[in-house]
Design an enzyme around this catalytic site. Structure first.
Site, mmCIF file in Angstrom:
data_model
loop_
_atom_site.group_PDB
_atom_site.id
_atom_site.type_symbol
_atom_site.label_atom_id
_atom_site.label_comp_id
_atom_site.label_asym_id
_atom_site.label_seq_id
_atom_site.Cartn_x
_atom_site.Cartn_y
_atom_site.Cartn_z
ATOM 1 N N HIS A 93 -2.639 -2.433 -11.213
ATOM 2 C CA HIS A 93 -4.068 -2.651 -11.425
ATOM 3 C C HIS A 93 -4.741 -1.319 -11.714
ATOM 4 O O HIS A 93 -4.270 -0.264 -11.293
ATOM 5 C CB HIS A 93 -4.687 -3.318 -10.191
ATOM 6 C CG HIS A 93 -4.053 -4.637 -9.879
ATOM 7 N ND1 HIS A 93 -4.406 -5.795 -10.527
ATOM 8 C CD2 HIS A 93 -3.072 -4.975 -9.015
ATOM 9 C CE1 HIS A 93 -3.670 -6.787 -10.074
ATOM 10 N NE2 HIS A 93 -2.851 -6.315 -9.153
ATOM 11 N N LYS A 113 9.485 6.490 -9.380
ATOM 12 C CA LYS A 113 9.904 7.361 -10.486
ATOM 13 C C LYS A 113 11.317 6.991 -10.888
ATOM 14 O O LYS A 113 12.080 6.423 -10.098
ATOM 15 C CB LYS A 113 9.869 8.824 -10.050
ATOM 16 C CG LYS A 113 8.471 9.335 -9.803
ATOM 17 C CD LYS A 113 8.480 10.839 -9.596
ATOM 18 C CE LYS A 113 7.072 11.336 -9.590
ATOM 19 N NZ LYS A 113 6.456 11.584 -8.362
#
Length: 192
Positions: free
Chosen positions: A119, A170
């Site tokens: 979001h 990551k």
């Protein structure tokens, strides 16, 4: 927003990685369909493995051979692709607004959460109900430990191990063991 983007459906925007409204009726319909199939799968006779596999095959965009233990939940299903010998233990959740691609021989431990959705940081954009989604790719022979969370946009290299409880935000290199919040490389896995 370009004129071309304005003409796209919310589903087309979602599939292209653009900001979209998940409240769109067509997307609500797609999610409801996936939830119906997940419910059928989760309630299916555990002795009918063939029937269970058929339900998963009807749900996923592609599967070359998957076994999933109930309970299992996903948003759409059609964005999930598994290679050969995919295994997911109990309580796995895959939020697949963008493609989630698994290589061959991938194992997910209980309680793994994989989410392509995110979001906006901007509160005004968030209040509008916008969402974006970024693909997740998991290489061959990857083991994702119990309760691990894989976040949007991550690529996990071949032969990697994600430790229990890790939050992966990551990319993970091949042959790496990652652990922690956020997950960090703890060591490279030696091939004997």
């Amino acid at each position: 927003m370009s004129e071309e983007t304005k003409k796209l459906s919310e589903k087309e925007k979602m599939l292209r990685g653009l900001a979209y409204f998940p409240s769109d009726k067509a997307l609500q319909h797609d999610r409801a369909n996936a939830k119906r199939i997940c419910h059928q799968f989760n309630m299916h006779d555990i002795d009918d493995r063939k029937g269970s596999r058929k339900l998963i095959k009807s749900l996923f965009g592609q599967t070359l051979g998957a076994w999933i233990e109930p309970t299992f939940y996903c948003d759409y299903g059609y964005n999930i692709r598994t290679g050969k010998n995919f295994y997911a233990n109990h309580g796995v959740v895959i939020l697949d607004a963008a493609p989630v691609t698994f290589g061959d021989d991938v194992m997910l431990a209980p309680g793994v959460l994989i989410s392509t959705a995110t979001h906006p940081l901007n509160p005004e954009q968030r209040k509008k109900g916008l969402e974006t989604a970024n693909p997740i790719t998991v290489g061959d022979n990857v083991w994702i430990g119990m309760g691990a969370k894989i976040l949007d946009g991550v690529t996990i290299g071949n032969n990697a191990v994600i430790a229990a409880g890790a939050v992966v935000n990551k990319d993970v290199p091949a042959y790496a063991l990652v652990a922690g919040i956020p997950a960090m490389v703890k060591k490279l896995i030696a091939m004997d």
